[in-house]
Design a protein around this motif. Structure first.
Motif, mmCIF file in Angstrom:
data_model
loop_
_atom_site.group_PDB
_atom_site.id
_atom_site.type_symbol
_atom_site.label_atom_id
_atom_site.label_comp_id
_atom_site.label_asym_id
_atom_site.label_seq_id
_atom_site.Cartn_x
_atom_site.Cartn_y
_atom_site.Cartn_z
ATOM 1 N N PHE A 1 -23.428 13.858 -44.791
ATOM 2 C CA PHE A 1 -22.130 13.250 -44.496
ATOM 3 C C PHE A 1 -21.355 14.026 -43.440
ATOM 4 O O PHE A 1 -20.640 13.437 -42.636
ATOM 5 C CB PHE A 1 -21.306 13.101 -45.770
ATOM 6 C CG PHE A 1 -21.736 11.921 -46.595
ATOM 7 C CD1 PHE A 1 -21.446 10.637 -46.161
ATOM 8 C CD2 PHE A 1 -22.450 12.093 -47.763
ATOM 9 C CE1 PHE A 1 -21.856 9.536 -46.903
ATOM 10 C CE2 PHE A 1 -22.862 10.996 -48.504
ATOM 11 C CZ PHE A 1 -22.561 9.721 -48.080
ATOM 12 N N VAL A 2 -21.501 15.352 -43.445
ATOM 13 C CA VAL A 2 -20.819 16.131 -42.408
ATOM 14 C C VAL A 2 -21.463 15.840 -41.056
ATOM 15 O O VAL A 2 -20.786 15.614 -40.053
ATOM 16 C CB VAL A 2 -20.854 17.641 -42.735
ATOM 17 C CG1 VAL A 2 -20.220 18.434 -41.615
ATOM 18 C CG2 VAL A 2 -20.126 17.912 -44.039
ATOM 19 N N ARG B 1 -23.119 13.161 -40.261
ATOM 20 C CA ARG B 1 -22.899 11.772 -39.898
ATOM 21 C C ARG B 1 -21.598 11.604 -39.114
ATOM 22 O O ARG B 1 -21.516 10.828 -38.168
ATOM 23 C CB ARG B 1 -22.858 10.912 -41.155
ATOM 24 C CG ARG B 1 -23.076 9.446 -40.907
ATOM 25 C CD ARG B 1 -23.023 8.709 -42.211
ATOM 26 N NE ARG B 1 -21.640 8.449 -42.579
ATOM 27 C CZ ARG B 1 -21.193 7.278 -42.983
ATOM 28 N NH1 ARG B 1 -22.022 6.270 -43.095
ATOM 29 N NH2 ARG B 1 -19.931 7.113 -43.302
ATOM 30 N N GLU B 2 -20.582 12.350 -39.534
ATOM 31 C CA GLU B 2 -19.301 12.244 -38.833
ATOM 32 C C GLU B 2 -19.362 12.891 -37.452
ATOM 33 O O GLU B 2 -18.626 12.526 -36.556
ATOM 34 C CB GLU B 2 -18.184 12.900 -39.655
ATOM 35 C CG GLU B 2 -17.845 12.185 -40.940
ATOM 36 C CD GLU B 2 -17.294 10.775 -40.708
ATOM 37 O OE1 GLU B 2 -16.336 10.641 -39.941
ATOM 38 O OE2 GLU B 2 -17.847 9.832 -41.301
ATOM 39 N N PHE C 1 -16.216 18.383 -37.021
ATOM 40 C CA PHE C 1 -17.328 18.200 -37.972
ATOM 41 C C PHE C 1 -18.570 18.939 -37.493
ATOM 42 O O PHE C 1 -19.344 19.462 -38.309
ATOM 43 C CB PHE C 1 -17.632 16.710 -38.172
ATOM 44 C CG PHE C 1 -16.780 16.101 -39.246
ATOM 45 C CD1 PHE C 1 -15.516 15.617 -38.965
ATOM 46 C CD2 PHE C 1 -17.233 16.029 -40.548
ATOM 47 C CE1 PHE C 1 -14.718 15.074 -39.953
ATOM 48 C CE2 PHE C 1 -16.448 15.492 -41.540
ATOM 49 C CZ PHE C 1 -15.183 15.011 -41.244
#
Lengths: 324, 428
Positions: free
Chosen positions: A56-57, A59-60, A295
């Motif tokens: 998720f990190v 992905r951003e 990010f």
């Protein structure tokens, strides 16, 4: 017929209870695999979460990666995300800030932490040992925001006074690399002490007894026998302390003085990777380049701490291997 | 020093102010060293007196004032005698001691007259019987380095204890004017420059409650899996590695994860739920590790006995393992509570808010937040007061810090006390 009926009734009730039992049995048969499945799933959740954090990190941060100037990212000290003309995202100064406070804090925390671990493990017993261990546990429990607060209101003025009195070079402020290093040292010492003490405890008593029989004093036992025998565990303790220092956020956000520059002296203010994220994510436009770069810094931090923790884990496994 | 040793020790004071009075001032007070030597000297038959023979240790101190016998003296010169030595004479060193006390006293007196031994006031001369197993110089050096090491290490340990006390004392001192029951139970007022901390305090409790709701079941079950089900294979090693790394992930990265996963991807927005989920993931490893340790402390024989009764694995865990380890598991959960209460970074962007107007009284003041709203939290409130609010009174800020630290330490102390009590009551 009547006898059959008479016999039949209790039989019927018995069958009823048996069917209840069977029902429970069936329920248990269903429950047990379900519960076990839940337990297994939760057991694997740790892996899932580590992967999820990375995913998720990342992905951003991902959309910015196309055509991203990694050379500038790692080698430029110019962190100007808000520039209207040309925003530059160089994290060299931030890396230097993180490095400076980490090294500074470890120079203090490693000798003191290992010394305290040796003292608690080898030189004291009974009530004093309990009191020391509990105090160090409490030291670990103080929240990082409180440490930051202490750094600003208590340590800052003291350092400023020292700086002015002894004429050290640097801007006239108490928030600097030294302040953050001192605070971070106090924050990372508990982990060094507890892991270090575990490492010393893991050395078999027969080692100590053998050394005593040869006429060694306790201090000689410590540095001739225990340090070599527990060196992997002690290394792990140091690495975990380093990991904690790199990842610390709120305290360094408040104590470093928040200046984007490569610190050259102890009394220079600096800024770390973690503090930059904490300070700027709230203002960065969601989905914008600045947001994504923050990010990306998160990915870098994650990778660095992952590596440090991995090394610590390998070091600990090392002693377990040699014990067998 | 023990009584017996004291009986064999004689302290002799030499004091000039009793000059002119040739007799002993007290039993151990002599006007000069010469007279002291004579008193402990050979008798008519040329032998050492019975008293002199029984002595193990003679301390000679030089005083300025005969009334001042209690003042400590440093033995500057050390001499030895040994009745077992073969030779007639000696020089008083450890290697070549004098044969008896009278000879030794005569020797010391001679050296004093020579000027080889020149004790100043406050310094003394020590005459000891050489023990066969007496400490050699090497041994003494070792002991010295040992005591230096011990002292240094103790200093290091104290350097960790002292700041805790100093910090707590300082914060409490500064916060004292603000601390009151009203401070806890009133909401912040006037752009947070007045009032109390009720809203953030409740917010922190809400965050703790929801994160516990998520993390405790998952963490405990994961601990059960690792201790009761997992075999020693690559998967287990991978899980262990993941737990260790999850514990080591920086809190700000957890915050980024919370934003990426809960706020954005799960569309929770910045809310109590998103912040609680982030905190839950962050505190999971603490619960997993402590649960596992608690379960590992239950003896294997308990499980084997249960299996032999025909119980299945889950039945054994439910009826034997968990009840016997519940205390340890609860300790871990309590520690998680403490950690969650103090964390700031993970909730920064996932649900903490600068200020929120909540009801001052009534039931609504106890349940001011809905799960999909942002919350105030004590830790973030402290950050805001220190860095964002310009004219917040000092005492208010210190008070917030003290309440936060008090909350965390109280929860920790509960865990420590519970652990100590339960450890002492262990059935096995």
């Amino acid at each position: 017929m009547a006898s059959e009926l008479n016999v039949g009734e209790p039989q019927g009730s018995r069958r009823k209870s048996a069917s209840l039992g069977q029902f429970m049995q069936v329920l248990a048969d269903i429950t047990e695999p379900t519960v076990e499945l839940a337990i297994r799933f939760c057991g694997w959740s740790a892996i899932l979460f580590v992967l999820a954090i990375f995913f998720f990190v990342f992905r951003e941060a991902f959309p910015i990666l196309r055509g991203f100037d990694f050379h500038e990212f790692f080698t430029s000290a110019k962190w100007r995300p808000d520039s209207q003309i040309r925003p530059t995202y160089g994290i060299l100064a931030l890396l230097a800030g993180t490095g400076a406070v980490t090294v500074g804090s470890m120079l203090l925390a490693v000798p003191i932490g290992l010394g305290a671990a040796v003292y608690i493990s080898e030189f004291c017993t009974g009530r004093r040992k309990e009191v020391l261990k509990i105090t160090i546990e409490l030291l670990a429990a103080i929240p990082s925001i409180v440490w930051g607060f202490i750094g600003v209101v208590a340590l800052g003025p003291v350092l400023l006074y020292i700086k002015e009195t002894f004429g050290f070079a640097g801007p006239p402020m108490g928030l600097n690399v030294l302040n953050a290093s001192l605070i971070l040292a106090l924050m990372s010492v508990p982990v060094i002490v507890s892991v270090g003490e575990d490492a010393l405890k893991a050395v078999p008593d027969s080692y100590r007894e053998a050394a005593l029989a040869l006429g060694a004093s306790r201090w000689e036992i410590v540095y001739r026998v225990l340090f070599p025998a527990a060196k992997n565990g002690l290394l792990a303790a140091v690495l975990l302390g380093v990991g904690r220092a790199i990842g610390e956020t709120m305290a360094v956000l408040m104590c470093t003085g928040h200046a984007v520059q490569i610190p050259k002296r102890l009394f220079d203010p600096a800024r770390t990777l973690t503090a930059t994220i904490a300070a700027e994510l709230g203002e960065a436009e969601s989905g914008g380049n600045h947001y994504r770069v923050l990010f990306l810094i998160g990915v870098v931090l994650f990778a660095v701490t992952f590596l440090v923790n991995l090394l610590a884990d390998v070091a600990v496994k090392g002693i377990r291997g040699s014990d067998k | 020093m023990s009584e017996a040793a004291l009986a064999n020790t004689r302290r002799i004071f030499i004091c000039n102010d009793s000059q002119g009075k040739p007799h002993l001032v007290g039993p151990d007070m002599f006007p000069s060293l010469e007279l002291a030597a004579a008193a402990l000297g050979h008798d008519a038959g040329g032998k050492a007196s019975a008293l002199a023979q029984s002595l193990k240790r003679v301390e000679i101190a030089f005083l300025e004032d005969s009334g001042n016998t209690a003042s400590p003296t440093k033995p500057k010169y050390r001499f030895y005698y040994d009745t077992q030595t073969m030779g007639s004479d000696g020089d008083g060193t450890e290697r070549d001691p004098w044969p008896d006390v009278p000879t030794a006293m005569a020797g010391i007196e001679r050296m004093y007259r020579d000027g080889t031994v020149k004790p100043r006031v406050g310094e003394g001369i020590l005459l000891e019987r050489r023990e066969i197993f007496t400490a050699t110089n090497h041994e003494r050096r070792k002991q010295r380095s040992e005591s230096i090491a011990k002292f240094g290490l103790m200093l290091m340990a104290l350097m960790l204890v002292a700041p805790v006390l100093a910090i707590l004392g300082y914060l409490l001192y500064e916060a004292w004017p603000a601390l009151s029951w009203e401070f806890l139970t009133t909401n912040p007022r006037d752009a947070m420059t007045a009032g109390g901390i009720w809203a953030p305090l409740v917010g922190t409790f809400f965050l703790i409650f929801f994160s516990l709701l998520i993390a405790a079941p998952i963490g405990v079950l994961a601990g059960v899996y690792l201790n009761e089900y997992a075999h020693d294979n690559w998967l287990t090693r991978l899980i262990n590695l993941a737990v260790v790394n999850l514990a080591g992930v920086p809190s700000i990265v957890h915050a980024l994860f919370g934003v990426g996963a809960f706020v954005v991807a799960a569309r929770m927005g910045q809310s109590l739920v998103a912040a609680s989920c982030t905190l839950a993931v962050m505190t999971l490893p603490v619960i997993i590790t402590s649960t596992r340790e608690a379960l590992a402390a239950v003896p294997q024989a308990f499980r084997e006995a249960c299996w032999n009764m025909g119980a299945s694995r889950w039945q054994t865990i439910r009826t034997i393992v968990l009840p016997n380890s519940i205390s340890g598991i609860l300790t871990g959960v309590i520690l998680q509570v403490a950690r969650a209460a103090g964390e700031t970074a993970p909730i920064l962007f996932t649900g903490a808010t600068l200020y929120m107007r909540v009801a001052d009284t009534g039931l609504a003041s106890y349940f001011p937040y809905t799960p999909w709203e942002k919350v105030m939290a004590l830790s973030y409130h402290l950050y805001v007061l220190k860095t964002q609010v310009n004219n917040a009174p000092e005492a208010l800020t210190y008070g917030t810090a003290v309440v936060l630290i008090g909350l965390v330490l109280a929860v920790n102390s509960i865990a420590i006390v519970a652990r100590t009590i339960l450890r002492s009551r262990k059935k096995w």
